[in-house]
Design a protein around this motif. Structure first.
Motif, mmCIF file in Angstrom:
data_model
loop_
_atom_site.group_PDB
_atom_site.id
_atom_site.type_symbol
_atom_site.label_atom_id
_atom_site.label_comp_id
_atom_site.label_asym_id
_atom_site.label_seq_id
_atom_site.Cartn_x
_atom_site.Cartn_y
_atom_site.Cartn_z
ATOM 1 N N LEU A 141 0.807 -1.218 0.000
ATOM 2 C CA LEU A 141 0.000 0.000 0.000
ATOM 3 C C LEU A 141 0.843 1.271 0.000
ATOM 4 N N PHE A 142 2.164 1.134 0.044
ATOM 5 C CA PHE A 142 2.995 2.335 0.003
ATOM 6 C C PHE A 142 2.902 2.985 -1.380
ATOM 7 N N ASN A 143 2.684 4.289 -1.391
ATOM 8 C CA ASN A 143 2.485 5.052 -2.623
ATOM 9 C C ASN A 143 1.305 4.516 -3.436
ATOM 10 N N ASN A 144 0.308 4.024 -2.698
ATOM 11 C CA ASN A 144 -0.920 3.496 -3.294
ATOM 12 C C ASN A 144 -2.095 4.270 -2.710
ATOM 13 N N PRO A 145 -2.986 4.821 -3.526
ATOM 14 C CA PRO A 145 -4.095 5.626 -2.973
ATOM 15 C C PRO A 145 -5.004 4.850 -2.026
ATOM 16 N N LEU A 146 -4.990 3.523 -2.101
ATOM 17 C CA LEU A 146 -5.817 2.720 -1.198
ATOM 18 C C LEU A 146 -5.388 2.850 0.255
ATOM 19 N N VAL A 147 -4.167 3.369 0.496
ATOM 20 C CA VAL A 147 -3.707 3.530 1.865
ATOM 21 C C VAL A 147 -4.534 4.576 2.605
ATOM 22 N N MET A 148 -5.213 5.446 1.876
ATOM 23 C CA MET A 148 -6.076 6.452 2.494
ATOM 24 C C MET A 148 -7.462 5.911 2.817
ATOM 25 N N ILE A 149 -7.755 4.680 2.386
ATOM 26 C CA ILE A 149 -9.094 4.121 2.557
ATOM 27 C C ILE A 149 -9.081 2.860 3.413
ATOM 28 N N LEU A 150 -8.287 1.869 3.003
ATOM 29 C CA LEU A 150 -8.371 0.542 3.609
ATOM 30 C C LEU A 150 -7.978 0.479 5.087
ATOM 31 N N PRO A 151 -6.892 1.134 5.552
ATOM 32 C CA PRO A 151 -6.534 0.997 6.970
ATOM 33 C C PRO A 151 -7.604 1.478 7.943
ATOM 34 N N GLY A 152 -8.473 2.367 7.514
ATOM 35 C CA GLY A 152 -9.497 2.885 8.425
ATOM 36 C C GLY A 152 -10.870 2.286 8.236
ATOM 37 N N VAL A 153 -10.989 1.283 7.364
ATOM 38 C CA VAL A 153 -12.312 0.711 7.081
ATOM 39 C C VAL A 153 -12.894 0.034 8.317
ATOM 40 N N VAL A 154 -12.070 -0.717 9.044
ATOM 41 C CA VAL A 154 -12.529 -1.376 10.276
ATOM 42 C C VAL A 154 -12.263 -0.437 11.446
ATOM 43 N N SER A 155 -13.283 0.301 11.832
ATOM 44 C CA SER A 155 -13.178 1.237 12.957
ATOM 45 C C SER A 155 -13.864 0.618 14.169
ATOM 46 N N ILE A 156 -13.084 0.231 15.164
ATOM 47 C CA ILE A 156 -13.641 -0.440 16.343
ATOM 48 C C ILE A 156 -14.584 0.495 17.096
ATOM 49 N N TRP A 157 -14.237 1.758 17.153
ATOM 50 C CA TRP A 157 -15.106 2.720 17.847
ATOM 51 C C TRP A 157 -16.469 2.788 17.173
ATOM 52 N N ASN A 158 -16.493 2.836 15.850
ATOM 53 C CA ASN A 158 -17.763 2.866 15.134
ATOM 54 C C ASN A 158 -18.559 1.586 15.341
ATOM 55 N N ILE A 159 -17.881 0.456 15.353
ATOM 56 C CA ILE A 159 -18.556 -0.827 15.568
ATOM 57 C C ILE A 159 -19.209 -0.863 16.944
ATOM 58 N N ILE A 160 -18.496 -0.376 17.966
ATOM 59 C CA ILE A 160 -19.054 -0.352 19.319
ATOM 60 C C ILE A 160 -20.263 0.575 19.388
ATOM 61 N N LEU A 161 -20.178 1.728 18.720
ATOM 62 C CA LEU A 161 -21.316 2.656 18.711
ATOM 63 C C LEU A 161 -22.546 2.017 18.074
ATOM 64 N N VAL A 162 -22.369 1.410 16.907
ATOM 65 C CA VAL A 162 -23.501 0.807 16.210
ATOM 66 C C VAL A 162 -24.032 -0.384 16.999
ATOM 67 N N ARG A 163 -23.146 -1.183 17.567
ATOM 68 C CA ARG A 163 -23.580 -2.326 18.377
ATOM 69 C C ARG A 163 -24.444 -1.872 19.545
ATOM 70 N N LEU A 219 1.221 11.960 4.194
ATOM 71 C CA LEU A 219 2.597 12.419 4.343
ATOM 72 C C LEU A 219 3.569 11.246 4.433
ATOM 73 N N LEU A 220 3.151 10.162 5.100
ATOM 74 C CA LEU A 220 4.009 9.001 5.277
ATOM 75 C C LEU A 220 4.060 8.098 4.053
ATOM 76 N N PHE A 221 2.893 7.897 3.417
ATOM 77 C CA PHE A 221 2.762 6.809 2.447
ATOM 78 C C PHE A 221 2.512 7.261 1.005
ATOM 79 N N LEU A 222 2.298 8.548 0.765
ATOM 80 C CA LEU A 222 1.983 8.996 -0.595
ATOM 81 C C LEU A 222 2.971 10.068 -1.060
#
Length: 300
Positions: A141-163, A219-222
């Motif tokens: 995922l380095f220098n890949n635009p998917l790095v801005m999307i995929l790492p944050g798809v599983v948000s534990i905080w959001n899952i707990i809120l919805v649960r 800044l780190l990956f793109l």
């Protein structure tokens, strides 16, 4: 005697309301003033901006900074990248949060407490930036635009809120649906999701604002500028002072004083230009936001 006590209580209540309204008014002024100040600076005459004589309302009128912004191709490319990241990231995060939270909210799930505990551990503990950088690089995922999307798809905080929100819905709805022959997917998407607009609005707002304001991962990956988001572009304008906006201003202005003034004013215009869309999206979700945030985070 009772009339005197009632009158005293009314007076105390009115006094308390007055202080509450005063506090809310002061908080509103403190919150709104920076936006008014930045907007006034962005449309004032450049010489007034440099002299720092603008503090509330515009002095003079100049839209030259906005003209230069609209002519900058790098900014528009970064803007388009951010819209892509926000749209895809918010959609995927919301879907994953709903699908993950539904089974965790059902008492009939075997090992439910273990799975909840398993999710809570990485919510409070992380490996740090270096292991995260190594992991992202190893999976391509380095220098890949998917790095801005995929790492944050599983948000534990959001899952707990919805649960937590799902657990507030009556169990009788699920029982009646099961008696009618409905499966889990039908129960989720035809019963639970339509009743969960408040918490979905919270998830959408939290996620979209988070992705819109994200710049550190970029800044780190793109390193490739063609995939960088608008906030990294803004960081260059406001912090690093390496953007092409000031250069363009110098190329298009003859007078040296106007060059400096206009390049200084560009920062304020860029702030308004990049933050306005995310601010305008809030009124459409406000109707559900307070209810969803309270129920999803407090009621168990």
């Amino acid at each position: 005697m009772h009339a005197s006590v009632s009158h005293q209580r009314d007076w105390i209540g009115r006094t308390a309301d007055m202080f509450i309204y005063l506090a809310v008014g002061i908080a509103a002024v403190i919150t709104v003033w920076p936006f008014v100040y930045v907007f006034s600076m962005s449309i004032s005459a450049p010489e007034e901006v440099v002299s720092q004589s603008v503090w509330l309302y515009p002095k003079g009128l100049s839209f030259e900074a906005y003209k230069l912004i609209f002519q900058n191709t790098e900014l528009w490319r970064a803007y388009g990248n951010t819209i892509l990241y926000v749209t895809a990231g918010t959609l995927l995060t919301t879907i994953v949060s709903i699908i993950s939270a539904y089974p965790l909210s059902r008492k009939r799930l075997f090992g439910r407490k273990f799975f909840v505990f398993y999710l809570l551990v990485p919510m409070f503990f992380s490996g740090g930036i270096v292991p995260f950088f190594v992991l992202v690089s190893k999976i391509g995922l380095f220098n890949n635009p998917l790095v801005m999307i995929l790492p944050g798809v599983v948000s534990i905080w959001n899952i707990i809120l919805v649960r937590t929100f799902f657990k507030t819905l009556p169990d009788q709805l699920e029982e009646a649906a099961i008696m009618d022959g409905a499966g889990d997917l039908r129960i989720l998407f035809q019963i639970m999701v339509p009743l969960s607009k408040p918490i979905i609005a919270v998830i959408v707002l939290y996620t979209s604002v988070g992705i819109w304001n994200s710049w550190f991962n970029a800044l780190l990956f793109l390193p490739d500028k063609s995939w960088q988001p608008i906030q990294l572009f803004m960081a260059k304008v406001l912090v690093y002072a390496k953007a092409d906006l000031a250069v363009n201003a110098m190329r298009n202005t003859q007078d040296a004083m106007n060059m400096t003034a206009l390049s200084f004013q560009l920062k304020y215009a860029a702030i308004i230009f990049t933050t306005l869309p995310i601010i305008c999206s809030y009124p459409f979700l406000q109707k559900y936001f307070v209810k969803g945030a309270l129920i999803g985070s407090l009621k168990e």
